[in-house]
Design an enzyme around this catalytic site. Structure first.
Site, PDB file in Angstrom:
ATOM      1  N   GLU A 115     109.775   2.124  21.054  1.00  0.00           N
ATOM      2  CA  GLU A 115     109.566   1.945  22.528  1.00  0.00           C
ATOM      3  C   GLU A 115     110.716   2.680  23.160  1.00  0.00           C
ATOM      4  O   GLU A 115     111.921   2.314  22.790  1.00  0.00           O
ATOM      5  CB  GLU A 115     109.211   0.601  22.928  1.00  0.00           C
ATOM      6  CG  GLU A 115     109.106   0.186  24.355  1.00  0.00           C
ATOM      7  CD  GLU A 115     107.815   0.825  24.963  1.00  0.00           C
ATOM      8  OE1 GLU A 115     107.777   1.963  24.991  1.00  0.00           O
ATOM      9  OE2 GLU A 115     106.722  -0.088  25.294  1.00  0.00           O
ATOM     10  N   ARG A 147     112.163  12.911  32.994  1.00  0.00           N
ATOM     11  CA  ARG A 147     112.228  12.815  31.533  1.00  0.00           C
ATOM     12  C   ARG A 147     113.205  13.616  30.934  1.00  0.00           C
ATOM     13  O   ARG A 147     113.374  13.251  29.733  1.00  0.00           O
ATOM     14  CB  ARG A 147     110.724  12.917  31.085  1.00  0.00           C
ATOM     15  CG  ARG A 147     109.775  11.968  31.532  1.00  0.00           C
ATOM     16  CD  ARG A 147     108.482  12.196  30.925  1.00  0.00           C
ATOM     17  NE  ARG A 147     107.238  11.608  31.312  1.00  0.00           N
ATOM     18  CZ  ARG A 147     107.179  10.281  31.408  1.00  0.00           C
ATOM     19  NH1 ARG A 147     107.762   9.544  30.579  1.00  0.00           N
ATOM     20  NH2 ARG A 147     105.991   9.913  32.009  1.00  0.00           N
ATOM     21  N   LYS A 191     104.326   8.161  27.310  1.00  0.00           N
ATOM     22  CA  LYS A 191     105.060   9.254  27.155  1.00  0.00           C
ATOM     23  C   LYS A 191     106.503   8.825  27.057  1.00  0.00           C
ATOM     24  O   LYS A 191     107.449   9.736  26.618  1.00  0.00           O
ATOM     25  CB  LYS A 191     105.049  10.118  28.305  1.00  0.00           C
ATOM     26  CG  LYS A 191     103.402  10.563  28.603  1.00  0.00           C
ATOM     27  CD  LYS A 191     103.395  11.335  29.698  1.00  0.00           C
ATOM     28  CE  LYS A 191     101.730  11.659  30.201  1.00  0.00           C
ATOM     29  NZ  LYS A 191     101.914  12.109  31.501  1.00  0.00           N
ATOM     30  N   GLY A 192     106.961   7.780  27.617  1.00  0.00           N
ATOM     31  CA  GLY A 192     108.324   7.779  27.655  1.00  0.00           C
ATOM     32  C   GLY A 192     109.288   7.431  26.399  1.00  0.00           C
ATOM     33  O   GLY A 192     110.557   8.003  26.552  1.00  0.00           O
ATOM     34  N   PHE A 228     117.060   0.641  38.093  1.00  0.00           N
ATOM     35  CA  PHE A 228     115.747   1.795  37.800  1.00  0.00           C
ATOM     36  C   PHE A 228     116.399   2.863  37.089  1.00  0.00           C
ATOM     37  O   PHE A 228     117.045   3.739  37.916  1.00  0.00           O
ATOM     38  CB  PHE A 228     115.082   1.939  38.882  1.00  0.00           C
ATOM     39  CG  PHE A 228     113.675   2.644  38.299  1.00  0.00           C
ATOM     40  CD1 PHE A 228     112.821   2.152  37.927  1.00  0.00           C
ATOM     41  CD2 PHE A 228     113.604   3.999  38.802  1.00  0.00           C
ATOM     42  CE1 PHE A 228     111.503   2.666  37.521  1.00  0.00           C
ATOM     43  CE2 PHE A 228     112.372   4.596  38.538  1.00  0.00           C
ATOM     44  CZ  PHE A 228     111.463   4.073  38.003  1.00  0.00           C
ATOM     45  N   VAL A 229     116.189   2.872  35.689  1.00  0.00           N
ATOM     46  CA  VAL A 229     116.637   4.162  35.168  1.00  0.00           C
ATOM     47  C   VAL A 229     115.582   5.178  34.885  1.00  0.00           C
ATOM     48  O   VAL A 229     114.509   4.837  34.694  1.00  0.00           O
ATOM     49  CB  VAL A 229     117.325   3.567  33.695  1.00  0.00           C
ATOM     50  CG1 VAL A 229     118.681   2.785  34.062  1.00  0.00           C
ATOM     51  CG2 VAL A 229     116.142   2.934  33.003  1.00  0.00           C
TER      52      VAL A 229
END
Length: 184
Positions: free
Chosen positions: A103, A169, A47-48, A156-157
């Protein structure tokens, strides 16, 4: 009581303005590089990458089709599990087509390495990778994107499609999540 997601961000790594400008630049590169190729298929890794894919597709000044796959290796944590699973496969035959994987982030590279092998077995005319974010410090396998939006440090983003436990998101920027949000 409503939770303000912005309060969980330690700092903004890439602003919305910088994201949008770089996405337009990437789209211009791809428009140029694929000018003489028919049948371009953008393959969004869900989903990213959905936010990136939508804006990239809008900025791309050449005909193209869209396809989606869901691949997972995180299983809710902040580090890859190392086990890659196809959650949603293609609905389109890619044989003989020019496929550009879109991606959100390349970290360990395990998921993308698996996906590239999986897709190569279906005989596309070409297969390239466009990633919004590249985190080379996290790499566990040799994989390189053909188009990179930003190289980022090993933090961590979240935001702009990237999540922690399905949250964040919808932030319009890339931010570093406060460790207190994921450390127990």
């Amino acid at each position: 009581m409503s939770h303000n997601l912005h309060d969980d961000i330690d700092h903004i790594l890439i602003s919305a303005e910088k994201l949008n400008a770089r996405i337009r630049e990437l789209a211009a590169e791809v428009t140029h590089d694929y000018a003489d190729k028919d049948d371009l298929l953008l393959l969004c890794v869900l989903k990213g990458a959905v936010m990136f894919m939508a804006n990239f597709s809008l900025a791309l000044e050449r005909p193209h089709a869209l396809e989606f796959m869901a691949v997972s290796s995180y299983l809710g944590g902040t580090k890859t599990s190392g086990i890659v699973k196809i959650v949603l496969d293609l609905n389109t035959n890619i044989e003989g087509r020019h496929v550009l994987i879109v991606e959100d982030i390349i970290d360990s590279g395990n998921t993308l390495e698996y996906l590239v092998e999986f897709l190569q077995s279906r005989d596309p005319a070409s297969l390239k990778i466009c990633t919004l974010l590249d985190k080379p410090e996290g790499r566990q396998v040799e994989i390189k994107a053909d188009y990179v939006g930003f190289e980022i440090p090993d933090e961590f983003v979240v935001g702009y499609g990237l999540d922690y436990d399905e949250l964040y998101r919808n932030l319009p920027y890339i931010g570093v999540l406060k460790p207190s949000c994921y450390e127990s």
